[in-house]
Design an enzyme around this catalytic site. Structure first.
Site, mmCIF file in Angstrom:
data_model
loop_
_atom_site.group_PDB
_atom_site.id
_atom_site.type_symbol
_atom_site.label_atom_id
_atom_site.label_comp_id
_atom_site.label_asym_id
_atom_site.label_seq_id
_atom_site.Cartn_x
_atom_site.Cartn_y
_atom_site.Cartn_z
ATOM 1 C CG ASP A 26 -1.948 -1.044 1.245
ATOM 2 O OD1 ASP A 26 -2.190 -1.618 0.171
ATOM 3 O OD2 ASP A 26 -2.519 -1.308 2.317
ATOM 4 N N GLY A 77 -2.798 -2.408 -3.463
ATOM 5 C CA GLY A 77 -2.108 -3.144 -2.415
ATOM 6 C C GLY A 77 -3.007 -4.094 -1.656
ATOM 7 C CD GLN A 78 -5.748 -3.288 2.012
ATOM 8 O OE1 GLN A 78 -6.235 -4.311 2.462
ATOM 9 N NE2 GLN A 78 -4.805 -2.612 2.649
ATOM 10 C CB VAL A 79 -5.844 -6.516 -5.165
ATOM 11 C CG1 VAL A 79 -6.020 -7.726 -6.049
ATOM 12 C CG2 VAL A 79 -6.958 -5.523 -5.405
ATOM 13 C CG LEU A 80 -0.577 -7.306 -4.010
ATOM 14 C CD1 LEU A 80 0.730 -6.605 -3.677
ATOM 15 C CD2 LEU A 80 -0.374 -8.316 -5.106
#
Length: 84
Positions: A26, A77-80
């Protein structure tokens, strides 16, 4: 004869397409990098840094450079966390 001309036509006018993921944690600057690449290598103006908001999901940017199509996949970043 047709296949010879078709092959020559395809060789001369086809473009290689590369898909490039932009991954990171993020607030690492992934979207800022994508916007800067778009402003440098295309006729489109990228967003100024003060107008860039955090990515929810993904952004896709397409750039053509020297007979090559580059398709950037900017994953938030949150998708990772969901993938891993």
């Amino acid at each position: 004869m047709f296949s010879l001309f078709y092959g020559l036509w395809k060789y001369m006018f086809s473009k290689t397409e590369l898909h490039l993921p932009i991954l990171g944690i993020d607030k690492a600057g992934k979207t800022t990098l994508l916007e800067k690449l778009k402003s440098v290598y295309s006729n489109l103006e990228g967003l100024p840094p003060n107008r860039i908001v955090p990515t929810v999901g993904l952004n896709i940017g397409r750039i053509e450079v020297a007979n090559t199509k580059l398709v950037f996949w900017d994953l938030g970043g949150q998708v990772l966390h969901l993938i891993l």
